[in-house]
Design a protein around this motif. Sequence first.
Motif, PDB file in Angstrom:
ATOM      1  N   UNK A  36       9.871  -2.000  63.832  1.00 10.68           N
ATOM      2  CA  UNK A  36       8.917  -1.086  63.212  1.00 10.68           C
ATOM      3  C   UNK A  36       7.929  -1.859  62.324  1.00 10.68           C
ATOM      4  N   UNK A  37       8.447  -2.818  61.581  1.00  8.64           N
ATOM      5  CA  UNK A  37       7.584  -3.666  60.754  1.00  8.64           C
ATOM      6  C   UNK A  37       6.576  -4.389  61.650  1.00  8.64           C
ATOM      7  N   UNK A  38       7.065  -4.861  62.781  1.00  8.24           N
ATOM      8  CA  UNK A  38       6.206  -5.545  63.746  1.00  8.24           C
ATOM      9  C   UNK A  38       5.099  -4.612  64.240  1.00  8.24           C
ATOM     10  N   UNK A  39       5.487  -3.413  64.633  1.00 10.96           N
ATOM     11  CA  UNK A  39       4.504  -2.464  65.171  1.00 10.96           C
ATOM     12  C   UNK A  39       3.510  -2.038  64.090  1.00 10.96           C
ATOM     13  N   UNK A  40       4.024  -1.795  62.892  1.00 13.32           N
ATOM     14  CA  UNK A  40       3.148  -1.401  61.785  1.00 13.32           C
ATOM     15  C   UNK A  40       2.148  -2.497  61.456  1.00 13.32           C
ATOM     16  N   UNK A  41       2.637  -3.728  61.509  1.00 12.11           N
ATOM     17  CA  UNK A  41       1.765  -4.858  61.202  1.00 12.11           C
ATOM     18  C   UNK A  41       0.588  -4.895  62.173  1.00 12.11           C
ATOM     19  N   UNK A  42       0.876  -4.678  63.460  1.00  7.98           N
ATOM     20  CA  UNK A  42      -0.202  -4.620  64.445  1.00  7.98           C
ATOM     21  C   UNK A  42      -1.215  -3.547  64.082  1.00  7.98           C
ATOM     22  N   UNK A  43      -0.696  -2.389  63.695  1.00  8.41           N
ATOM     23  CA  UNK A  43      -1.550  -1.264  63.328  1.00  8.41           C
ATOM     24  C   UNK A  43      -2.417  -1.597  62.103  1.00  8.41           C
TER      25      UNK A  43
ATOM     26  N   UNK B  26       9.795 -10.961  42.713  1.00  6.55           N
ATOM     27  CA  UNK B  26       8.964 -12.124  42.410  1.00  6.55           C
ATOM     28  C   UNK B  26       8.310 -12.681  43.674  1.00  6.55           C
ATOM     29  N   UNK B  27       9.019 -12.621  44.798  1.00  3.26           N
ATOM     30  CA  UNK B  27       8.420 -13.066  46.060  1.00  3.26           C
ATOM     31  C   UNK B  27       7.250 -12.152  46.420  1.00  3.26           C
ATOM     32  N   UNK B  28       7.400 -10.870  46.137  1.00  7.12           N
ATOM     33  CA  UNK B  28       6.305  -9.923  46.363  1.00  7.12           C
ATOM     34  C   UNK B  28       5.086 -10.328  45.526  1.00  7.12           C
ATOM     35  N   UNK B  29       5.345 -10.752  44.301  1.00  6.07           N
ATOM     36  CA  UNK B  29       4.231 -11.178  43.432  1.00  6.07           C
ATOM     37  C   UNK B  29       3.482 -12.352  44.060  1.00  6.07           C
ATOM     38  N   UNK B  30       4.230 -13.277  44.650  1.00  7.95           N
ATOM     39  CA  UNK B  30       3.583 -14.433  45.279  1.00  7.95           C
ATOM     40  C   UNK B  30       2.653 -13.973  46.400  1.00  7.95           C
ATOM     41  N   UNK B  31       3.161 -13.085  47.266  1.00  7.66           N
ATOM     42  CA  UNK B  31       2.346 -12.634  48.397  1.00  7.66           C
ATOM     43  C   UNK B  31       1.182 -11.753  47.935  1.00  7.66           C
ATOM     44  N   UNK B  32       1.400 -11.059  46.857  1.00  9.22           N
ATOM     45  CA  UNK B  32       0.341 -10.244  46.247  1.00  9.22           C
ATOM     46  C   UNK B  32      -0.798 -11.160  45.768  1.00  9.22           C
ATOM     47  N   UNK B  33      -0.440 -12.178  45.021  1.00  5.77           N
ATOM     48  CA  UNK B  33      -1.449 -13.123  44.530  1.00  5.77           C
ATOM     49  C   UNK B  33      -2.089 -13.906  45.673  1.00  5.77           C
ATOM     50  N   UNK B  34      -1.346 -14.080  46.731  1.00  3.20           N
ATOM     51  CA  UNK B  34      -1.840 -14.789  47.922  1.00  3.20           C
ATOM     52  C   UNK B  34      -2.933 -13.976  48.620  1.00  3.20           C
ATOM     53  N   UNK B  35      -2.979 -12.681  48.281  1.00  4.57           N
ATOM     54  CA  UNK B  35      -4.069 -11.858  48.809  1.00  4.57           C
ATOM     55  C   UNK B  35      -3.653 -10.848  49.864  1.00  4.57           C
ATOM     56  N   UNK B  36      -2.345 -10.626  49.997  1.00  2.00           N
ATOM     57  CA  UNK B  36      -1.896  -9.628  50.975  1.00  2.00           C
ATOM     58  C   UNK B  36      -2.264  -8.231  50.477  1.00  2.00           C
ATOM     59  N   UNK B  37      -2.837  -7.434  51.357  1.00  2.00           N
ATOM     60  CA  UNK B  37      -3.200  -6.066  50.992  1.00  2.00           C
ATOM     61  C   UNK B  37      -1.993  -5.143  51.070  1.00  2.00           C
ATOM     62  N   UNK B  38      -1.172  -5.398  52.079  1.00  2.00           N
ATOM     63  CA  UNK B  38       0.038  -4.601  52.267  1.00  2.00           C
ATOM     64  C   UNK B  38       1.214  -5.556  52.367  1.00  2.00           C
ATOM     65  N   UNK B  39       2.298  -5.253  51.659  1.00  2.00           N
ATOM     66  CA  UNK B  39       3.502  -6.080  51.747  1.00  2.00           C
ATOM     67  C   UNK B  39       4.658  -5.204  52.211  1.00  2.00           C
ATOM     68  N   UNK B  40       5.225  -5.564  53.361  1.00  2.00           N
ATOM     69  CA  UNK B  40       6.338  -4.805  53.922  1.00  2.00           C
ATOM     70  C   UNK B  40       7.632  -5.522  53.568  1.00  2.00           C
ATOM     71  N   UNK B  41       8.571  -4.805  52.972  1.00  2.00           N
ATOM     72  CA  UNK B  41       9.842  -5.420  52.577  1.00  2.00           C
ATOM     73  C   UNK B  41      10.974  -4.758  53.354  1.00  2.00           C
TER      74      UNK B  41
END
Lengths: 319, 132
Positions: free
Chosen positions: A60-67, A127-142
């Motif tokens: 589902x994460x894979x499919x959502x990512x494509x979307x 904290x890993x989410x913070x890294x990806x957030x600062x990296x510029x990810x608009x959406x972070x799927x956990x």
Amino acid sequence: MKDYVEKLLSGDRRSAARLITLIENDAPEKQALLHRLYPHTGRAHVVGVTGSPGAGKSSLVDALTGQIRNEGLKVGIIAVDPTSPFSGGALLGDRIRMQEHTTDRGVFIRSMGTRGCLGGLAQATRDAVKVLDAYGCDVILVETVGVGQSELDIMHHADTTLVVLNPGAGDHIQTIKAGIMEIADIFVINKADLDGVEKLVRDIRAMLDSSPRAGDWRPPVLTTSTLDGRGIPELWATIKTHREKIFNNGTRSAVKRKRIQRELTEILQRRINRLITQGLDAGGRFEPVLEEILARRMDPYRAADEIIKQSWKGELSDE
Amino acid sequence: MSRKIRVLVAKPGLDGHDRGARVIARGLRDAGMEVIYTGLHQTPEQVVEAAIQEDVDVIGLSILSGAHMTLFPRICELLKENNAEDIMVVGGGTIPEDEIKALKEGGWAKELFTPGTPLEKIVEWIQENVRV
Ligand SMILES: Nc1nc2c(ncn2[C@@H]2O[C@H](COP(=O)(O)OP(=O)(O)OP(=O)(O)O)[C@@H](O)[C@H]2O)c(=O)[nH]1
Ligand SMILES: [Mg+2]
């Protein structure tokens, strides 16, 4: 040390990867790094994906990512799998389902083991989410398997939480853990290509009717299949609706505030806990008190008062 | 501070099954490592990109068919392009003696394990060569 933070902010993948490692390892420089990252966080929409083993979370994460990529947004994925309590090792296999996004520079995928760190899993993920957030990810799927308390704790820090269920076999409404039901913002019935979908939809709706939740968001029940892609565009649209809802009616700042309160509480609790444990262990600074209590010269309540009085000044500052 | 050795196990190429790779992956996990398993049919680009994002210490390639003489150099080249030459590349599978020699001497593979190498040997090698 190379300046990972600066490089991260300019979009360097290796620095993003290395920073997450340092956080996972609880490296000495972790706190200083997070201190510098923090002003650059708070922008991403964090979507938690939980459900029983094999429910199709990774698919589902894979499919959502494509979307999501169709809209040109940058996606971060954190996939958490259990660490073996016996060996301390972990087999992290969620990437198998996400291969087509591996070489897309707009997608960053990271697998994490739970590492059995006491209550630290939620913090490490946060904290890993913070890294990806600062990296510029608009959406972070956990992605996490929704079994343990610490996996549930992770979900308390998502903006939108998806609970993934399957029709037929395992997922009867009675067997679904209460904690999981309560955190769902959206119910996703995946494997909708199988039989029994209508019944499960009905059961969940009935459950929502019988115990409505506070607030004006009633969790929608959606059906998807990652085999033929049905329901995926609707799922993404619903995630966005949920996001707008929490953004617009002023609840977002309240929700964020609550979440920050929770994080700070946890950090303080961990530190104070450590202080107490270390202080009372053999050789610790509070250890002599145990003798006093043993000899009945002091009672445990008075001892606690003493310890609090002694330690409240500046002793709580080493993580 | 609790460092863990992270290993990417990949099965590049188009051929067959990944039984061998799975056995290795489980063995490394049981030795306390974090194993990122990426499955079948990986291109060199996918292997290197995954290794970077996962920040692994070691890439372990499971080799069945004959593509290894191009595969290892290609992966090393991509690692270099991405400033990631510090990630070690090892492999296992049926590779003729002289090609093992060529791959190691060319610096394309740090170590190659032939079929039948006991798992403990592989574990030991990784533990010794990854600076923790
Ligand atoms: N029939 C059907 N099978 C699906 C669907 N989505 C996923 N699967 C299958 O379900 C199995 C598990 O899929 P994953 O995506 O790995 O599930 P997961 O929840 O991430 O699994 P864990 O991470 O191991 O808990 C795989 O065999 C998938 O092919 C679907 O929509 N329909
Ligand atoms: Mg999964």
